[in-house]
Design an enzyme around this catalytic site. Sequence first.
Site, PDB file in Angstrom:
ATOM      1  N   CYS A 201       0.838  -1.211   0.000  1.00  0.00           N
ATOM      2  CA  CYS A 201       0.000   0.000   0.000  1.00  0.00           C
ATOM      3  C   CYS A 201       0.867   1.253   0.000  1.00  0.00           C
ATOM      4  O   CYS A 201       0.602   2.188  -0.747  1.00  0.00           O
ATOM      5  CB  CYS A 201      -0.929   0.001   1.209  1.00  0.00           C
ATOM      6  N   HIS A 262      -9.456   6.288   2.405  1.00  0.00           N
ATOM      7  CA  HIS A 262     -10.824   5.817   2.613  1.00  0.00           C
ATOM      8  C   HIS A 262     -11.095   5.443   4.069  1.00  0.00           C
ATOM      9  O   HIS A 262     -10.203   5.002   4.790  1.00  0.00           O
ATOM     10  CB  HIS A 262     -11.135   4.613   1.714  1.00  0.00           C
ATOM     11  N   TYR A 264     -13.611   2.896   5.948  1.00  0.00           N
ATOM     12  CA  TYR A 264     -14.555   1.804   5.727  1.00  0.00           C
ATOM     13  C   TYR A 264     -15.883   2.112   6.418  1.00  0.00           C
ATOM     14  O   TYR A 264     -15.922   2.761   7.467  1.00  0.00           O
ATOM     15  CB  TYR A 264     -13.977   0.486   6.249  1.00  0.00           C
TER      16      TYR A 264
END
Length: 319
Positions: A201, A262, A264
């Site tokens: 990532c 982001h 969740y």
Amino acid sequence: MSRNEEQYLNLARRILETGASKMDRTKTGTHSIFGAQMRFDLSEGFPLLTSKKVAFGRIKSELLWFLRGDNNIRFLLQHHNHIWDEWPFKKWVESNEYKGPDMTDFGLRTQKDPIFAEQYKEQKKIFVDRILNDDEFSKKFGTIGDVYGKLWRHWPDANDDGSVDQITRLINEIKVNPNSRRLILTAWDPETTPFATLPSCHVMSQFYVVDGKISLQMYQRSADYFLGVPFNIASYSLLLSMVAAQTGLEVGEFIHTIGDAHIYNNHVDQIKEQLSKPTHKLPTLKLNPDVKSIFDYEMSDIKLENYIHEDVIKAPIAV
């Protein structure tokens, strides 16, 4: 409120308020924005969030794991660090060798079904015990592929005559050519990425030296903002501090550039709780000055002083 922590909280609000609703690989769903940046001045304190407790011991052991060039979770488990368990566990329960109860979509099912959650805990314990004590099993199911530390220390050589140790090369280059614009550390290999358990990532970092200070900018393609980003901020700030110590430079800024940031859907309540909490003065990082190589640091050589924080806020990990 610390300016360093304030920008993290402000970006959390922005994601909640303006983020697009997107489905994702984990089937959880997210609030997502594309393109964000935070700058942390390490002279103002070590940027470990105080509005919730962040497990610094896990950050230390994960970074030491990376610096070992390791990609097997056994080292992490030996240090009681379970942040990477789920992906190798998934590989095992989806294999022909797994004979236990069905673990399909275990990440989501454990949140909804208490009976299944107990079954999951039992299978997870079996998995962890075997990783720790069964060499063959650990070799087969404990690795996460060519990501992070494996690529930092053992990037495949194009001439097939060994591998490239990016960390050693990076530190040597900082010492002899600090003005270089090629002080790069990368963890994204297009050839091996499709086969990784979870592709990297945080994929690239660049170091920058000016006026006796060294800074680091990291690009993160995908950022789990509630669970992952607090770890990433602290981990790369720690890496920067260790590189500075080994090159005789002062610590400057950690600059965190994010692609898909982001939250969740099943973390929304938790991050709202965090946003309601007070913040505290940032702690101070202390590294053992007697350590001669970045590869020689042990857990006890890395200490945090005056870490005042709010309580832990738990949230499920999306697998």
